[in-house]
Design a protein around this motif. Structure first.
Motif, PDB file in Angstrom:
ATOM      1  N   TYR A  96      -3.342 -26.723  12.532  1.00  0.00           N
ATOM      2  CA  TYR A  96      -3.552 -27.776  13.528  1.00  0.00           C
ATOM      3  C   TYR A  96      -2.648 -28.972  13.245  1.00  0.00           C
ATOM      4  N   ASN A  97      -2.642 -29.429  11.997  1.00  0.00           N
ATOM      5  CA  ASN A  97      -1.812 -30.576  11.639  1.00  0.00           C
ATOM      6  C   ASN A  97      -0.326 -30.261  11.766  1.00  0.00           C
ATOM      7  N   MET A  99       1.075 -28.166  13.916  1.00  0.00           N
ATOM      8  CA  MET A  99       1.394 -28.187  15.344  1.00  0.00           C
ATOM      9  C   MET A  99       1.411 -29.614  15.879  1.00  0.00           C
ATOM     10  N   ASP A 100       0.438 -30.387  15.479  1.00  0.00           N
ATOM     11  CA  ASP A 100       0.323 -31.761  15.960  1.00  0.00           C
ATOM     12  C   ASP A 100       1.510 -32.621  15.507  1.00  0.00           C
ATOM     13  N   ALA A 104       4.083 -30.941  18.478  1.00  0.00           N
ATOM     14  CA  ALA A 104       3.551 -31.595  19.671  1.00  0.00           C
ATOM     15  C   ALA A 104       3.988 -33.056  19.806  1.00  0.00           C
ATOM     16  N   ARG A 105       3.824 -33.838  18.747  1.00  0.00           N
ATOM     17  CA  ARG A 105       4.189 -35.267  18.831  1.00  0.00           C
ATOM     18  C   ARG A 105       5.669 -35.470  19.120  1.00  0.00           C
ATOM     19  N   LYS A 108       6.375 -34.474  22.765  1.00  0.00           N
ATOM     20  CA  LYS A 108       5.857 -35.437  23.753  1.00  0.00           C
ATOM     21  C   LYS A 108       6.726 -36.689  23.809  1.00  0.00           C
ATOM     22  N   VAL A 136      -4.996 -22.851  17.964  1.00  0.00           N
ATOM     23  CA  VAL A 136      -4.322 -24.147  17.865  1.00  0.00           C
ATOM     24  C   VAL A 136      -3.433 -24.384  19.076  1.00  0.00           C
ATOM     25  N   GLN A 139      -5.023 -25.774  22.135  1.00  0.00           N
ATOM     26  CA  GLN A 139      -5.429 -27.179  22.090  1.00  0.00           C
ATOM     27  C   GLN A 139      -4.284 -28.142  22.405  1.00  0.00           C
ATOM     28  N   PHE A 140      -3.049 -27.607  22.444  1.00  0.00           N
ATOM     29  CA  PHE A 140      -1.905 -28.508  22.635  1.00  0.00           C
ATOM     30  C   PHE A 140      -1.042 -28.209  23.863  1.00  0.00           C
ATOM     31  N   GLN A 143      -0.748 -30.738  26.561  1.00  0.00           N
ATOM     32  CA  GLN A 143      -0.131 -32.009  26.196  1.00  0.00           C
ATOM     33  C   GLN A 143       1.398 -31.969  26.284  1.00  0.00           C
ATOM     34  N   ILE A 144       1.958 -30.755  26.327  1.00  0.00           N
ATOM     35  CA  ILE A 144       3.413 -30.599  26.383  1.00  0.00           C
ATOM     36  C   ILE A 144       3.780 -29.655  27.540  1.00  0.00           C
TER      37      ILE A 144
END
Length: 323
Positions: A96-97, A99-100, A104-105, A108, A136, A139-140, A143-144
């Protein structure tokens, strides 16, 4: 259908191509990756394999993809490098971390539009009842929205359950290879053979009116709907140190079987087994003038499996180069 999906970002963000062993998933994934690379759309790819430690560990997937994205997009790189510099242990954190923070960050913030390919996800070791990576990803993806994920894998229970998760199910298109009509599959395999034989004849002399229709029919029959057989056959025939006609004759003289590899337990003398065995035997054939070099090549490939360089080392090297 797949090409339309790659070009239309109003379609679901995830495409799952699933099928039984040998139905052509990896061949299609490689072709898709090559075509979108040529169009400038390929952001990253990861081809899983249970034969290599660094390609069957889920924790290598997201860091590898992130490094490739950083190499391909300066705007992503400008965000990614400070993250890695401030927290070099990100690559060892939870999926999760990873990917985030790694994907993902930066995606974005950079507002990149791209496509990511993950092939043979079922080849990765995963103890979760529903695929940890897919859980995972679900969950993202919302957002993208400008990023697409092309995923292939066998329909194993944990993969199926992963794609059934509510957040991912609504964002996924699914295509099942082994549910395609046999006549269409056989027609595609025949086209594959025809295209590759035409290319081969364009590069090699003395191959006019070859192969015969009867030979092509027999190859298609032996493929039994498996693209893996067709791909291996073409590679075997198109060996630079051997005569293609003689190579084809070797294949046509192999034992036949009505068993479909990928649907039954592997048995001696099945069609695909026989093809692979012939390739290995030829490499060590005393009558082959290229025996020494062929032997070295085969032995080297086998030995390489035990000496595969860890992708983590490659990632560290890549980080240093980017920094």
């Amino acid at each position: 259908m797949i090409e339309l999906w790659t070009r239309d970002f109003d379609k679901p963000s995830v495409y799952w191509l699933n099928g039984l062993a040998g139905t052509g998933k990896s061949t299609i994934a490689q072709t898709v990756a090559e075509r979108i690379f040529a169009d400038g759309q390929l952001g990253a790819s990861f081809f899983c394999s249970r034969d290599f430690q660094d390609r069957r560990d889920l924790k290598f997937i997201f860091p590898t993809i992130a490094v490739q994205l950083a190499r391909n997009y300066p705007e992503f790189r400008s965000i990614f490098i400070p993250l890695v510099q401030s927290d070099p242990e990100i690559a060892h954190e939870s999926l999760y971390n990873q990917m985030d923070k790694l994907i993902a960050r930066p995606l974005k913030q950079s507002n990149i539009s791209t496509i990511i390919v993950i092939d043979a996800l079922d080849e990765c070791k995963d103890e979760e009842p529903a695929s940890a990576i897919l859980s995972v990803l679900g969950q993202f993806v919302s957002q993208i929205p400008k990023v697409k994920f092309f995923v292939t894998g066998r329909p194993e229970p944990r993969i199926r359950e992963g794609f059934r998760l509510p957040l991912l199910a609504e964002a996924t298109d699914v295509f099942v290879l082994h549910e395609v009509e046999a006549s269409r599959v056989n027609s595609d395999i025949r086209l594959f053979f025809g295209h590759n034989f035409s290319e081969l004849k364009g590069r090699r002399r003395g191959l006019d009116d070859w192969p015969s229709s009867e030979q092509l029919d027999l190859l298609c029959e032996r493929a039994t709907g498996l693209f893996v057989y067709a791909v291996a056959t073409i590679k075997f025939i198109d060996h630079k140190n051997n005569n293609p006609k003689k190579q084809l004759e070797r294949i046509l003289q192999l034992p036949t079987s009505s068993a479909h590899e990928g649907k039954t337990r592997i048995r001696p003398n099945t069609t695909l087994d026989s093809l692979y065995m012939s390739i290995i035997q030829q490499a060590f054939d005393d009558d082959d003038s290229g025996d020494d070099q062929s032997s070295v090549n085969v032995a080297g490939c086998l030995f390489h499996g035990f000496l595969c360089l860890s992708v983590l080392i490659l990632q560290i090297s890549a980080y240093k180069q980017l920094v």
